[in-house]
Design an enzyme around this catalytic site. Sequence first.
Site, PDB file in Angstrom:
ATOM      1  N   ASP A  97       0.198  -0.965  -0.018  1.00  0.00           N
ATOM      2  CA  ASP A  97       0.261  -0.040   0.150  1.00  0.00           C
ATOM      3  C   ASP A  97       0.714   0.906   0.378  1.00  0.00           C
ATOM      4  O   ASP A  97       0.560   2.245   0.281  1.00  0.00           O
ATOM      5  CB  ASP A  97      -1.046  -0.138   1.173  1.00  0.00           C
ATOM      6  CG  ASP A  97      -0.014  -0.055   2.071  1.00  0.00           C
ATOM      7  OD1 ASP A  97       0.678  -0.158   2.511  1.00  0.00           O
ATOM      8  OD2 ASP A  97      -0.682  -0.639   3.392  1.00  0.00           O
ATOM      9  N   GLU A 119      -0.488  -9.296  -1.551  1.00  0.00           N
ATOM     10  CA  GLU A 119      -0.363  -8.268   0.105  1.00  0.00           C
ATOM     11  C   GLU A 119      -2.204  -7.800  -0.044  1.00  0.00           C
ATOM     12  O   GLU A 119      -1.604  -6.507  -0.259  1.00  0.00           O
ATOM     13  CB  GLU A 119       0.174  -7.421   0.962  1.00  0.00           C
ATOM     14  CG  GLU A 119      -0.586  -7.477   2.054  1.00  0.00           C
ATOM     15  CD  GLU A 119       0.793  -6.619   3.402  1.00  0.00           C
ATOM     16  OE1 GLU A 119       0.781  -5.686   2.514  1.00  0.00           O
ATOM     17  OE2 GLU A 119       1.285  -6.898   3.990  1.00  0.00           O
ATOM     18  N   GLU A 133      -2.179   4.553   3.313  1.00  0.00           N
ATOM     19  CA  GLU A 133      -2.372   3.871   3.060  1.00  0.00           C
ATOM     20  C   GLU A 133      -3.372   3.081   2.190  1.00  0.00           C
ATOM     21  O   GLU A 133      -3.712   2.255   2.000  1.00  0.00           O
ATOM     22  CB  GLU A 133      -1.150   2.691   3.585  1.00  0.00           C
ATOM     23  CG  GLU A 133       0.570   2.873   3.384  1.00  0.00           C
ATOM     24  CD  GLU A 133       0.601   3.892   4.795  1.00  0.00           C
ATOM     25  OE1 GLU A 133      -0.413   4.949   5.758  1.00  0.00           O
ATOM     26  OE2 GLU A 133       1.884   4.602   5.066  1.00  0.00           O
ATOM     27  N   HIS A 215       6.633   4.805  12.854  1.00  0.00           N
ATOM     28  CA  HIS A 215       6.914   5.208  11.521  1.00  0.00           C
ATOM     29  C   HIS A 215       5.528   6.311  10.686  1.00  0.00           C
ATOM     30  O   HIS A 215       5.600   7.090  10.030  1.00  0.00           O
ATOM     31  CB  HIS A 215       7.937   4.902  10.672  1.00  0.00           C
ATOM     32  CG  HIS A 215       6.940   4.391   9.839  1.00  0.00           C
ATOM     33  ND1 HIS A 215       6.487   4.357   9.399  1.00  0.00           N
ATOM     34  CD2 HIS A 215       7.106   2.076  10.261  1.00  0.00           C
ATOM     35  CE1 HIS A 215       5.913   2.839   8.681  1.00  0.00           C
ATOM     36  NE2 HIS A 215       6.186   1.649   9.360  1.00  0.00           N
ATOM     37  N   ARG A 217       2.867   7.952   9.075  1.00  0.00           N
ATOM     38  CA  ARG A 217       2.277   9.383   8.913  1.00  0.00           C
ATOM     39  C   ARG A 217       1.262   9.702   9.986  1.00  0.00           C
ATOM     40  O   ARG A 217       1.636  11.049  10.749  1.00  0.00           O
ATOM     41  CB  ARG A 217       2.544   9.342   7.466  1.00  0.00           C
ATOM     42  CG  ARG A 217       3.263   9.785   6.429  1.00  0.00           C
ATOM     43  CD  ARG A 217       2.942   9.880   5.897  1.00  0.00           C
ATOM     44  NE  ARG A 217       4.234  10.630   4.348  1.00  0.00           N
ATOM     45  CZ  ARG A 217       4.833  10.163   3.769  1.00  0.00           C
ATOM     46  NH1 ARG A 217       5.248   8.599   3.865  1.00  0.00           N
ATOM     47  NH2 ARG A 217       5.358  11.082   2.694  1.00  0.00           N
ATOM     48  N   HIS A 247      13.514   5.187  12.493  1.00  0.00           N
ATOM     49  CA  HIS A 247      13.014   5.167  10.777  1.00  0.00           C
ATOM     50  C   HIS A 247      14.271   6.344  10.701  1.00  0.00           C
ATOM     51  O   HIS A 247      13.540   7.960  11.132  1.00  0.00           O
ATOM     52  CB  HIS A 247      11.563   5.602  10.560  1.00  0.00           C
ATOM     53  CG  HIS A 247      11.380   5.466   9.422  1.00  0.00           C
ATOM     54  ND1 HIS A 247      10.885   6.110   8.606  1.00  0.00           N
ATOM     55  CD2 HIS A 247      10.120   4.343   8.610  1.00  0.00           C
ATOM     56  CE1 HIS A 247      10.882   6.166   7.329  1.00  0.00           C
ATOM     57  NE2 HIS A 247      11.040   4.195   7.239  1.00  0.00           N
TER      58      HIS A 247
HETATM   59  C1  UD1 Z   1       6.645   4.239   3.563  1.00  0.00           C
HETATM   60  C2  UD1 Z   1       5.755   4.102   3.222  1.00  0.00           C
HETATM   61  C3  UD1 Z   1       4.961   3.669   4.173  1.00  0.00           C
HETATM   62  C4  UD1 Z   1       5.588   2.586   4.658  1.00  0.00           C
HETATM   63  C5  UD1 Z   1       7.138   2.938   4.686  1.00  0.00           C
HETATM   64  C6  UD1 Z   1       8.237   2.026   5.161  1.00  0.00           C
HETATM   65  C7  UD1 Z   1       3.755   5.754   1.702  1.00  0.00           C
HETATM   66  C8  UD1 Z   1       3.619   7.106   1.201  1.00  0.00           C
HETATM   67  N1  UD1 Z   1       4.844   5.470   3.313  1.00  0.00           N
HETATM   68  O1  UD1 Z   1       6.776   5.866   4.405  1.00  0.00           O
HETATM   69  O2  UD1 Z   1       3.308   3.342   3.687  1.00  0.00           O
HETATM   70  O3  UD1 Z   1       5.219   1.816   5.506  1.00  0.00           O
HETATM   71  O4  UD1 Z   1       7.487   3.815   4.259  1.00  0.00           O
HETATM   72  O5  UD1 Z   1       8.881   2.050   5.774  1.00  0.00           O
HETATM   73  O6  UD1 Z   1       4.156   5.090   0.699  1.00  0.00           O
HETATM   74  N2  UD1 Z   1      15.111   8.102   4.651  1.00  0.00           N
HETATM   75  C9  UD1 Z   1      15.750   8.177   4.241  1.00  0.00           C
HETATM   76  N3  UD1 Z   1      16.307   6.436   3.940  1.00  0.00           N
HETATM   77  C10 UD1 Z   1      15.970   5.642   3.548  1.00  0.00           C
HETATM   78  C11 UD1 Z   1      14.577   5.382   3.498  1.00  0.00           C
HETATM   79  C12 UD1 Z   1      13.711   6.895   3.934  1.00  0.00           C
HETATM   80  O7  UD1 Z   1      15.933   8.874   5.182  1.00  0.00           O
HETATM   81  O8  UD1 Z   1      16.118   4.172   3.217  1.00  0.00           O
HETATM   82  C13 UD1 Z   1      13.617   9.297   4.852  1.00  0.00           C
HETATM   83  C14 UD1 Z   1      13.807  10.470   3.812  1.00  0.00           C
HETATM   84  O9  UD1 Z   1      14.322  11.638   4.349  1.00  0.00           O
HETATM   85  C15 UD1 Z   1      12.534   9.773   3.317  1.00  0.00           C
HETATM   86  C16 UD1 Z   1      12.407   9.769   4.364  1.00  0.00           C
HETATM   87  O10 UD1 Z   1      12.510   8.589   5.329  1.00  0.00           O
HETATM   88  O11 UD1 Z   1      12.610  11.625   2.160  1.00  0.00           O
HETATM   89  C17 UD1 Z   1      10.709   9.773   3.991  1.00  0.00           C
HETATM   90  O12 UD1 Z   1       9.898   8.006   3.107  1.00  0.00           O
HETATM   91  P1  UD1 Z   1       8.616   7.869   2.624  1.00  0.00           P
HETATM   92  O13 UD1 Z   1       8.818   6.914   1.791  1.00  0.00           O
HETATM   93  O14 UD1 Z   1       8.144   9.143   1.949  1.00  0.00           O
HETATM   94  O15 UD1 Z   1       8.187   7.907   3.642  1.00  0.00           O
HETATM   95  P2  UD1 Z   1       7.972   6.879   5.224  1.00  0.00           P
HETATM   96  O16 UD1 Z   1       7.671   7.482   6.543  1.00  0.00           O
HETATM   97  O17 UD1 Z   1       9.361   6.062   5.191  1.00  0.00           O
HETATM   98  N1  UDP Z   2      12.916  -3.739   9.862  1.00  0.00           N
HETATM   99  C1  UDP Z   2      14.044  -3.595   9.724  1.00  0.00           C
HETATM  100  N2  UDP Z   2      14.637  -2.851  10.413  1.00  0.00           N
HETATM  101  C2  UDP Z   2      14.152  -2.021  11.253  1.00  0.00           C
HETATM  102  C3  UDP Z   2      13.351  -2.382  11.474  1.00  0.00           C
HETATM  103  C4  UDP Z   2      11.810  -2.746  10.735  1.00  0.00           C
HETATM  104  O1  UDP Z   2      14.273  -4.259   8.635  1.00  0.00           O
HETATM  105  O2  UDP Z   2      15.326  -1.363  11.786  1.00  0.00           O
HETATM  106  C5  UDP Z   2      12.245  -4.853   9.143  1.00  0.00           C
HETATM  107  C6  UDP Z   2      10.764  -5.007   9.632  1.00  0.00           C
HETATM  108  O3  UDP Z   2      11.042  -6.794   9.670  1.00  0.00           O
HETATM  109  C7  UDP Z   2       9.874  -5.497   8.993  1.00  0.00           C
HETATM  110  C8  UDP Z   2      10.052  -4.489   7.739  1.00  0.00           C
HETATM  111  O4  UDP Z   2      11.246  -3.827   7.822  1.00  0.00           O
HETATM  112  O5  UDP Z   2       9.779  -6.596   8.377  1.00  0.00           O
HETATM  113  C9  UDP Z   2       8.708  -3.252   8.343  1.00  0.00           C
HETATM  114  O6  UDP Z   2       9.461  -2.295   7.558  1.00  0.00           O
HETATM  115  P1  UDP Z   2       8.395  -0.900   8.219  1.00  0.00           P
HETATM  116  O7  UDP Z   2       7.873  -1.596   9.858  1.00  0.00           O
HETATM  117  O8  UDP Z   2       9.442   0.199   7.451  1.00  0.00           O
HETATM  118  O9  UDP Z   2       7.019  -0.248   7.280  1.00  0.00           O
HETATM  119  P2  UDP Z   2       5.059  -1.655   7.375  1.00  0.00           P
HETATM  120  O10 UDP Z   2       5.386  -2.696   7.257  1.00  0.00           O
HETATM  121  O11 UDP Z   2       4.660  -0.454   8.739  1.00  0.00           O
HETATM  122  O12 UDP Z   2       4.617  -0.649   6.747  1.00  0.00           O
END
Ligand code: UD1
Ligand code: UDP
Length: 384
Positions: A97, A119, A133, A215, A217, A247
Amino acid sequence: MTIKLVVCIGTRPEAIKMFPVVHALEADGRFNVEVWATAQHRGMLDQVLRVAGITPTVDLDLMRAGQTLTDITTGVIARFGEMLETRQPDRVIVQGDTTTAFAASLAAFYRKIPVGHVEAGLRTGNIHSPWPEEANRKLVAVLADLHFAPTKRAFDALRAESVPADRIHLTGNTVVDAFLSIKARLPQFHEATAEIAQRLPPLGSNQRIILLTSHRRENFAGGMERIATAAARLAMRDDVFIVFPVHPNPHVQDVMNARLAGHPRIALIPPLDYVPFIYLLTRCHLVLTDSGGVQEEAPSIGKPVLVMRDTTERPEGVEAGTAILVGTDTDRIVREASRLLDDEAAYMRMSRAHNPFGDGHAAERIVEHIASAHMAKPSIRAVS
Ligand code: UD1
Ligand code: UDP
């Protein structure tokens, strides 16, 4: 006939939940499979791809600090769309999602390329929670023609939205496939387990680890602060130690660093690579999280989960007794966690419950259903 597939991956959880599917497709001679990364995440995506041994054929490298939903959506629609135009696969497979999953599905739909959704069918019924999501996954359901539902409830949710029954397949969740494959190989990953030992101080014999992640939003508006206060209150107990891989989203980093840095019984650490995270999950006593994937993994090894959200699209965990929905109210989080720390019987009841999310064979089922869809209907694009 070879079926030309593009598996789209944007974020850490998509990579974790898709790598078993990619491996199963690659092992099957009926498919020519390419992984295309939007890289909505960068570092967190790359570490999973490394562990899984996957090198994307296409990498759009989209992540930017402070990216907005519009940035991700428009970037994926434009850049993923251009690649589809050039490569013309028979099908695109998306997962979950995220905004990547939604925008890639739309880009494929605009080119009349069929979309398979891994999923599919998770719903809270509240379009604002989780945000965005819940909307993303409903939009993918409208665009996809093959829906891989992890549970019966997800299957029923899609039926209730008038998705034809023969387009929905009950498969289990691939996160269990991923988890079991890594857990079985943990003894080989000495460096990963050593990494955890290095990051944590020596724990007292009475100290139990609480693993915390957050994490979402929709928790940015006050929820994060309440979660931080709950963590600080729990860490007043000398029989706990909280490990919190934070995160990298600045909204999360800022709040948690400001409120929890330097606490002697809280380790704020960078996001862990997948293998050390799974190792830590095996070592912890209980889990506090707002993550989707973590809710699904923890019951596989009997770790109770307190879900710090007001809604869950995974009520199967709550019904099976593996999870409790505690919201983000500080008092409630502290109360429920304390109960599990102090009441052995309550802890054991949650710990013994079974994992309702999958049996570790979801990827095989998904691959068979994709093959059947194309074999049964040669009119679905397929190269000879
Ligand atoms: C995204 C997904 C959320 C998912 C989550 C998993 C959307 C809208 N949100 O949220 O559904 O649960 O990923 O973790 O699709 N960043 C880094 N390095 C990384 C990843 C992220 O620095 O490897 C930082 C960056 O500043 C980036 C910010 O995190 O701009 C937000 O990342 P983003 O993918 O927009 O949102 P998430 O909160 O990670
Ligand atoms: N995870 C990881 N390192 C971390 C925290 C989570 O590898 O420090 C893994 C965890 O095992 C799970 C996945 O990340 O499989 C979950 O991702 P996240 O919580 O970012 O996203 P969501 O599942 O809520 O979309």
